[in-house]
Design an enzyme around this catalytic site. Structure first.
Site, PDB file in Angstrom:
ATOM      1  N   LYS A 127      70.408 -39.830  84.136  1.00 38.50           N
ATOM      2  CA  LYS A 127      70.979 -38.836  85.061  1.00 38.50           C
ATOM      3  C   LYS A 127      69.934 -38.537  86.116  1.00 38.50           C
ATOM      4  O   LYS A 127      68.741 -38.746  85.896  1.00 38.50           O
ATOM      5  CB  LYS A 127      71.324 -37.554  84.296  1.00 38.50           C
ATOM      6  CG  LYS A 127      72.300 -36.651  84.995  1.00 38.50           C
ATOM      7  CD  LYS A 127      73.750 -37.058  84.774  1.00 38.50           C
ATOM      8  CE  LYS A 127      74.681 -36.207  85.621  1.00 38.50           C
ATOM      9  NZ  LYS A 127      76.093 -36.432  85.289  1.00 38.50           N
ATOM     10  N   ASP A 167      78.155 -36.562  90.810  1.00 40.32           N
ATOM     11  CA  ASP A 167      78.259 -35.403  89.911  1.00 40.32           C
ATOM     12  C   ASP A 167      78.406 -34.206  90.858  1.00 40.32           C
ATOM     13  O   ASP A 167      78.832 -34.387  92.015  1.00 40.32           O
ATOM     14  CB  ASP A 167      77.002 -35.278  89.019  1.00 40.32           C
ATOM     15  CG  ASP A 167      77.165 -34.243  87.896  1.00 40.32           C
ATOM     16  OD1 ASP A 167      77.754 -34.574  86.855  1.00 40.32           O
ATOM     17  OD2 ASP A 167      76.706 -33.081  88.056  1.00 40.32           O
TER      18      ASP A 167
HETATM   19  P1  NDP Z   1      82.015 -30.919  92.332  1.00 40.21           P
HETATM   20  O1  NDP Z   1      80.778 -30.689  93.081  1.00 40.21           O
HETATM   21  O2  NDP Z   1      83.072 -31.804  92.888  1.00 40.21           O
HETATM   22  O3  NDP Z   1      82.717 -29.536  91.967  1.00 40.21           O
HETATM   23  C1  NDP Z   1      82.059 -28.569  91.232  1.00 40.21           C
HETATM   24  C2  NDP Z   1      82.946 -27.348  91.143  1.00 40.21           C
HETATM   25  O4  NDP Z   1      82.366 -26.420  90.231  1.00 40.21           O
HETATM   26  C3  NDP Z   1      83.101 -26.615  92.468  1.00 40.21           C
HETATM   27  O5  NDP Z   1      84.338 -25.959  92.497  1.00 40.21           O
HETATM   28  C4  NDP Z   1      81.944 -25.610  92.399  1.00 40.21           C
HETATM   29  O6  NDP Z   1      82.139 -24.458  93.197  1.00 40.21           O
HETATM   30  C5  NDP Z   1      81.973 -25.231  90.926  1.00 40.21           C
HETATM   31  N1  NDP Z   1      80.608 -24.851  90.500  1.00 40.21           N
HETATM   32  C6  NDP Z   1      79.505 -25.636  90.498  1.00 40.21           C
HETATM   33  N2  NDP Z   1      78.427 -24.963  90.084  1.00 40.21           N
HETATM   34  C7  NDP Z   1      78.880 -23.723  89.821  1.00 40.21           C
HETATM   35  C8  NDP Z   1      78.263 -22.555  89.351  1.00 40.21           C
HETATM   36  N3  NDP Z   1      76.944 -22.534  89.074  1.00 40.21           N
HETATM   37  N4  NDP Z   1      79.038 -21.451  89.179  1.00 40.21           N
HETATM   38  C9  NDP Z   1      80.376 -21.486  89.455  1.00 40.21           C
HETATM   39  N5  NDP Z   1      81.009 -22.568  89.906  1.00 40.21           N
HETATM   40  C10 NDP Z   1      80.277 -23.668  90.089  1.00 40.21           C
HETATM   41  O7  NDP Z   1      81.534 -31.477  90.889  1.00 40.21           O
HETATM   42  P2  NDP Z   1      82.374 -32.262  89.796  1.00 40.21           P
HETATM   43  O8  NDP Z   1      83.778 -31.817  89.789  1.00 40.21           O
HETATM   44  O9  NDP Z   1      82.055 -33.700  89.956  1.00 40.21           O
HETATM   45  O10 NDP Z   1      81.653 -31.794  88.449  1.00 40.21           O
HETATM   46  C11 NDP Z   1      82.072 -30.658  87.705  1.00 40.21           C
HETATM   47  C12 NDP Z   1      81.531 -30.761  86.282  1.00 40.21           C
HETATM   48  O11 NDP Z   1      82.031 -31.960  85.671  1.00 40.21           O
HETATM   49  C13 NDP Z   1      80.016 -30.826  86.147  1.00 40.21           C
HETATM   50  O12 NDP Z   1      79.621 -30.189  84.945  1.00 40.21           O
HETATM   51  C14 NDP Z   1      79.758 -32.322  86.010  1.00 40.21           C
HETATM   52  O13 NDP Z   1      78.536 -32.598  85.351  1.00 40.21           O
HETATM   53  C15 NDP Z   1      80.949 -32.723  85.160  1.00 40.21           C
HETATM   54  N6  NDP Z   1      81.311 -34.138  85.186  1.00 40.21           N
HETATM   55  C16 NDP Z   1      81.598 -34.766  86.377  1.00 40.21           C
HETATM   56  C17 NDP Z   1      81.960 -36.089  86.374  1.00 40.21           C
HETATM   57  C18 NDP Z   1      82.400 -36.793  87.608  1.00 40.21           C
HETATM   58  O14 NDP Z   1      82.890 -37.919  87.488  1.00 40.21           O
HETATM   59  N7  NDP Z   1      82.299 -36.211  88.782  1.00 40.21           N
HETATM   60  C19 NDP Z   1      81.949 -36.891  85.119  1.00 40.21           C
HETATM   61  C20 NDP Z   1      81.729 -36.102  83.922  1.00 40.21           C
HETATM   62  C21 NDP Z   1      81.384 -34.795  83.985  1.00 40.21           C
HETATM   63  P3  NDP Z   1      81.301 -24.319  94.572  1.00 40.21           P
HETATM   64  O15 NDP Z   1      81.848 -25.389  95.461  1.00 40.21           O
HETATM   65  O16 NDP Z   1      81.568 -22.935  95.004  1.00 40.21           O
HETATM   66  O17 NDP Z   1      79.866 -24.552  94.191  1.00 40.21           O
END
Ligand code: NDP
Length: 447
Positions: A127, A167
């Site tokens: 990662k 991510d």
């Molecule tokens: P994105 O950046 O596309 O979206 C993240 C979302 O979560 C946004 O809505 C963001 O809001 C919110 N968010 C992030 N950090 C915080 C925080 N500290 N408090 C509140 N809201 C938060 O990321 P992904 O959708 O790709 O990833 C989301 C999760 O899924 C993560 O845990 C990631 O590790 C996991 N994941 C992702 C994969 C992938 O293929 N993308 C694969 C497997 C797991 P805002 O925009 O306001 O920050």
């Protein structure tokens, strides 16, 4: 409770990795599950497999200098933790978020080892990321940052070495800039060096949707195992990024009604069901905040800030934002409101107390390692298509994804049964993921 030998390994992890609390949490959760395996397999202890798994093979930290649109110079920190390559090249995403530090990257890399193992595909665990905050930055600033990040990272990665992806904060746009810079520096069109690419330059169908779709498929399997389905169920999905949006899309196709989603500014409740086209327009096209969704949707949607989304009553909860977003209190609220299933789209979104509350209440709890493995599994399929200069159809790719999620679900259940913990998906995922890596490490000798 930790087995005596595992307890001393855990103490050692705490001592050697001070202050890395998320990493400690991720290690502890795995060690709590694998006690029974050691009884059956003394060879793992003799070869110090667990101690070796807890120590990354390689950790890279680097400077990322870049210039903003006003000509001011900024310095960020970049990370890549190459955790374990027993099963294949290191594989795992890059996270750009101000909260990123070594402890976050190590927790994510550690989880990735077992998740990737569970997919049954030939991928190791790694990662990376940076403490860069993309919010409010222009297109050009994002591009310059990505180029600078790759100017150092390129020497450490490769199709047979280490294959990053997206991510939090790293989506298709960032992957494009990263791949472009890699290609420019190396003078090689090495498509398999990064996944999550756009469809016009080596990306795979369904990769964008895969984590969310896969998580919905996994929960569908959990519900079916209990004789029910998504049909007509009220669902809450946290986040509104890549994972959340495609989780919502698939749940709708499976007959569920998603009544709330969020971002870091607050959550929206939309009783008739989230309007997916509007959500995509607001979040993906305009990159706006959640309140804009509520304003455009009119009187039927309510925006709430400063509170937990988990107070919204639902039968299925899909945390898809970030780590430790469901506490013991949140889990208690969900259980009290009749929640019967939880699928973790995010990595480690439920804290240890929350997991305990869900499990004691008999909620079907799908841990991220298993439930969100569809993303990395489809990345491995992207690598396969790149290696064979081929591209598969959407339908074929989605069927592969669904079959992989069914297999992971079955493996978790069967392993939990075999070790006397029926229905415990956490134990099933940890034990099954661990055993495959441990066996490969034994075969490869002391490396
Ligand atoms: P994105 O950046 O596309 O979206 C993240 C979302 O979560 C946004 O809505 C963001 O809001 C919110 N968010 C992030 N950090 C915080 C925080 N500290 N408090 C509140 N809201 C938060 O990321 P992904 O959708 O790709 O990833 C989301 C999760 O899924 C993560 O845990 C990631 O590790 C996991 N994941 C992702 C994969 C992938 O293929 N993308 C694969 C497997 C797991 P805002 O925009 O306001 O920050």
């Amino acid at each position: 409770m930790l087995h005596e030998r595992l307890s001393s390994i855990y103490e050692n992890v705490l001592r050697r990795n001070p202050g890395e609390i998320e990493f400690h949490q991720a290690v502890r959760e795995v060690l709590e599950s694998i006690g029974p395996v050691l009884g059956k397999h003394p060879e793992y202890a003799e070869s110090k497999i667990i101690e070796r798994i807890c120590e990354p093979e390689r950790q890279i930290i680097f400077r990322v200098p870049w210039e903003d649109d006003r000509g001011e110079v900024h310095i960020n920190r970049g990370f890549r933790v190459e955790f374990n390559s027993a099963l294949g090249p290191y594989k795992g995403g890059l996270r750009f978020h101000p909260s990123v530090y070594l402890g976050i990257v190590k927790f994510l890399g550690f989880e990735q080892i077992f998740k990737n193992s569970l997919t049954g595909l030939p991928i190791g665990g790694g990662k990376g990321g940076s403490d860069f905050d993309p919010k409010g930055r222009s297109e050009r600033e994002i591009m310059r940052f990505c180029q600078s990040f790759m100017t150092e990272l390129y020497r450490h990665i490769g199709e047979y070495t280490d294959v990053p992806a997206g991510d939090i904060g790293v989506g298709g746009r960032e992957v494009g800039y990263l791949f472009g810079q890699y290609k420019r520096i190396t003078n090689r069109y090495e498509s398999g060096v990064i996944t999550g690419k756009g469809l016009t330059y080596g990306g795979a169908q369904v990769r964008t949707e895969a984590t969310g779709y896969g998580c919905a498929f996994f929960v569908d399997e959990m519900l079916k195992a209990r004789g029910t389905s998504f049909e007509g169920k009220r669902v809450v999905v946290s986040g509104s990024g890549n994972v959340a949006v495609y989780t919502i899309e698939k749940i709708r196709q499976l007959g569920g009604v998603v009544v709330a989603c969020s971002d870091s500014s607050g959550y929206v409740v939309d009783e008739k069901g989230i309007d997916l086209d509007l959500l995509k327009q607001v979040k993906q096209v305009e990159r706006q905040r959640m309140n804009v969704y509520a304003e455009r949707r009119g009187s039927q949607a309510v925006f709430v800030s400063g509170r937990s989304i988990w107070e919204v009553p639902c039968e299925v909860a899909m945390p898809s934002a970030t780590q430790n977003e469901i506490t013991g209190r949140d889990a208690g609220l969900l259980v009290g409101n009749g929640c019967v299933a939880v699928g973790e789209g995010a990595n480690m979104p439920t804290n240890p107390e929350g997991i305990r509350v869900f499990q004691e209440a008999g909620v079907a709890f799908g841990p991220g390692k298993a439930a969100n493995a569809g993303g990395v599994a489809t990345s491995a399929l992207e690598m396969q298509q790149n290696a064979s200069r081929d591209s598969w159809t959407f339908e074929f790719s989605e069927n592969r994804l669904q079959q992989i999620m069914r297999d992971i679900h079955a493996r978790c259940l069967n392993t939990a049964d075999e070790y006397g913990m029926p229905g415990d998906y956490v134990a099933g995922a940890n034990i099954d993921g661990f055993k495959r890596v441990a066996d490969a490490m034994l075969s490869l000798g002391l490396i």
